[in-house]
Write a protein that holds these residues in place. Structure first.
Motif, PDB file in Angstrom:
ATOM      1  N   ASP A 210      15.872  35.747  -8.488  1.00 16.97           N
ATOM      2  CA  ASP A 210      14.323  36.448  -8.309  1.00 16.97           C
ATOM      3  C   ASP A 210      13.939  37.670  -9.437  1.00 16.97           C
ATOM      4  N   VAL A 211      15.075  38.158  -9.654  1.00 19.63           N
ATOM      5  CA  VAL A 211      15.159  39.509 -10.723  1.00 19.63           C
ATOM      6  C   VAL A 211      14.709  38.724 -12.016  1.00 19.63           C
ATOM      7  N   ILE A 212      15.572  37.690 -12.275  1.00 17.03           N
ATOM      8  CA  ILE A 212      15.154  37.140 -13.635  1.00 17.03           C
ATOM      9  C   ILE A 212      13.876  36.284 -13.798  1.00 17.03           C
ATOM     10  N   GLY A 213      13.727  35.735 -12.488  1.00 17.43           N
ATOM     11  CA  GLY A 213      12.215  34.807 -12.539  1.00 17.43           C
ATOM     12  C   GLY A 213      11.176  36.079 -12.762  1.00 17.43           C
ATOM     13  N   THR A 214      11.269  37.111 -12.243  1.00 15.89           N
ATOM     14  CA  THR A 214      10.175  38.177 -12.310  1.00 15.89           C
ATOM     15  C   THR A 214      10.150  38.553 -13.851  1.00 15.89           C
ATOM     16  N   LEU A 215      11.273  39.066 -14.144  1.00 14.12           N
ATOM     17  CA  LEU A 215      11.137  39.554 -15.518  1.00 14.12           C
ATOM     18  C   LEU A 215      10.788  38.362 -16.501  1.00 14.12           C
ATOM     19  N   ALA A 216      10.898  37.234 -16.387  1.00  9.61           N
ATOM     20  CA  ALA A 216      10.690  36.307 -17.219  1.00  9.61           C
ATOM     21  C   ALA A 216       9.171  35.949 -17.329  1.00  9.61           C
ATOM     22  N   HIS A 217       8.847  35.791 -16.089  1.00 10.19           N
ATOM     23  CA  HIS A 217       7.323  35.756 -15.768  1.00 10.19           C
ATOM     24  C   HIS A 217       6.390  36.782 -16.161  1.00 10.19           C
TER      25      HIS A 217
ATOM     26  N   GLN B   2      14.418  26.130 -13.323  1.00 12.29           N
ATOM     27  CA  GLN B   2      13.080  26.037 -13.001  1.00 12.29           C
ATOM     28  C   GLN B   2      12.249  26.859 -13.727  1.00 12.29           C
ATOM     29  N   ILE B   3      12.836  27.921 -14.437  1.00 15.94           N
ATOM     30  CA  ILE B   3      12.076  28.867 -14.976  1.00 15.94           C
ATOM     31  C   ILE B   3      11.716  28.552 -16.423  1.00 15.94           C
ATOM     32  N   VAL B   4      12.275  27.520 -16.960  1.00 18.04           N
ATOM     33  CA  VAL B   4      12.150  27.338 -18.453  1.00 18.04           C
ATOM     34  C   VAL B   4      10.701  26.987 -18.703  1.00 18.04           C
ATOM     35  N   ARG B   5      10.142  27.465 -19.962  1.00  9.99           N
ATOM     36  CA  ARG B   5       8.527  27.023 -20.268  1.00  9.99           C
ATOM     37  C   ARG B   5       8.598  27.233 -21.607  1.00  9.99           C
ATOM     38  N   GLU B   6       7.375  26.889 -22.109  1.00 13.35           N
ATOM     39  CA  GLU B   6       7.032  27.254 -23.545  1.00 13.35           C
ATOM     40  C   GLU B   6       5.991  28.262 -23.711  1.00 13.35           C
TER      41      GLU B   6
ATOM     42  N   ARG C  35      13.954  30.275 -22.129  1.00 11.99           N
ATOM     43  CA  ARG C  35      15.158  29.275 -22.102  1.00 11.99           C
ATOM     44  C   ARG C  35      16.339  29.554 -21.273  1.00 11.99           C
ATOM     45  N   LEU C  36      17.125  28.776 -20.780  1.00 12.33           N
ATOM     46  CA  LEU C  36      18.088  29.154 -20.154  1.00 12.33           C
ATOM     47  C   LEU C  36      19.350  28.637 -20.930  1.00 12.33           C
ATOM     48  N   LEU C  37      20.446  29.659 -21.097  1.00 12.33           N
ATOM     49  CA  LEU C  37      21.607  29.384 -21.756  1.00 12.33           C
ATOM     50  C   LEU C  37      22.575  29.118 -20.397  1.00 12.33           C
TER      51      LEU C  37
ATOM     52  N   GLU D  70       9.112  23.238 -12.898  1.00 15.02           N
ATOM     53  CA  GLU D  70       8.662  23.025 -11.590  1.00 15.02           C
ATOM     54  C   GLU D  70       8.944  21.841 -11.210  1.00 15.02           C
ATOM     55  N   ALA D  71       9.114  20.597 -11.924  1.00  9.72           N
ATOM     56  CA  ALA D  71       9.769  19.528 -11.367  1.00  9.72           C
ATOM     57  C   ALA D  71      11.209  19.751 -10.991  1.00  9.72           C
TER      58      ALA D  71
END
Length: 316
Positions: free
Chosen positions: A124-131, A149-153, A159-161, A191-192
């Motif tokens: 959640d910390v990673i998702g929040t900072l990335a978002h 699920q957090i990857v996006r353009e 990106r996720l390593l 999301e998918a």
């Protein structure tokens, strides 16, 4: 760069021999392995900003309230522990637990930011900072598949390593790679992936999934619908031909689970994250004397030198 600290030090612990000890015999294999991983990541990726993200609650109340089985099979082990320092999740081996406070001291002396959110996991910390990032591309580093699920353009690339098989076999995943790997739509790959995880379940997290729906069926289903809400609505719409009757029956039977699972699986994007310091990559240690003292006390001189050198080169 956002590091899933617990994911990384667990892998370091099992990847570096426990024979690596301090002068007093205390195992420091996880500390050494973690620091060497950070040194390599900083050298190869040269981030301008870096946060080691911590689990302040490995089994958040809001997830347990939604789905009591969430990580329930791990509770006994966690309750048996005498201590649970910040950043230590469940089922910590006896010789790993004492290393985490040492690792946090090293990060503080080096000047590397740590981040946590009360009542939330590191994901959640990673998702929040990335978002919330508005300028820099983001690279999350973890061995946890949930973070796919957090990857996006857009608006900035994330990106996720994925280091689930170790740093040497790390996979760099964006929407295209996640879509190809799991046969989900590239336009909403993150999301998918989360929706697919809800349907197929995850025994390691206590997610039962929908009985009779495996990974392939789950991927097919999420590919036919534009959102989780749309898929859920089709379950009660007998006229929606995107669901075969047999699959609709399975989904309908799992309705109580499907009604509550979304907040359990979705990575939070608005957690109350607190950083202990600015996240700019330090060119020099915040407290050189403390870092030297830690290196000498725990027999980590070589690792600390590698870390300092990596930070200096990446920040220059």
């Amino acid at each position: 760069m956002l590091l899933d600290a617990a994911s990384m030090y667990f892998r370091a612990y099992y990847g570096v021999p426990e024979s690596i000890t301090a002068p007093d015999g205390t195992p420091v294999n996880a500390v050494r392995g973690f620091c060497d991983m950070v040194s390599r990541l900083v050298t190869e990726q040269r981030p301008s900003r870096l946060v080691a993200c911590l689990d302040l609650d490995w089994r958040p109340a809001f997830r347990v309230a939604a789905l009591p089985s969430y990580k329930a099979h791990r509770v006994v082990a966690e309750q048996a522990a005498d201590t649970n320092p910040a950043g230590i999740p469940e089922e910590v081996p006896d010789t790993l637990g004492p290393q985490v406070p040492i690792l946090l001291e090293v990060l503080a002396a080096a000047g590397i930011a740590t981040g946590g959110a009360e009542g939330h996991e590191a994901d959640d910390v990673i998702g929040t900072l990335a978002h919330t990032e508005s300028v820099d591309p983001v690279l999350a580093v973890s061995g946890d598949r949930d973070l796919m699920q957090i990857v996006r353009e857009e608006p900035t690339p994330v990106r996720l390593l994925y280091v689930g098989r170790g740093l040497a076999k790390a996979e760099l995943l964006g929407p295209a790679e996640v879509a190809e790997k799991y046969a989900v739509p590239v336009g909403r790959a993150g999301e998918a992936y989360a929706e697919m995880a809800m349907l197929r379940g995850d025994p390691s997290d206590g997610l039962p999934g929908v009985p009779g729906v495996g990974a392939k069926t789950a991927a097919t289903l999420v590919s036919r619908f534009g959102s989780w809400a749309e898929l859920r609505a089709a379950i009660t719409d007998a006229g929606d031909t995107r669901l075969a009757s047999t699959v609709r029956s399975k989904l309908a039977a799992a309705a109580p689970y499907l009604e509550v699972v979304e907040p359990v699986v979705r990575v939070v994007q608005d957690a109350p994250v607190h950083l202990d310091r600015p996240d700019t990559l330090p060119a020099t240690p915040a407290d050189p004397d403390a870092l030297v003292a830690l290196a000498e006390r725990w027999g980590l001189t070589s690792s600390m030198k590698r870390l300092v050198t990596a930070l200096h080169k990446a920040a220059s």
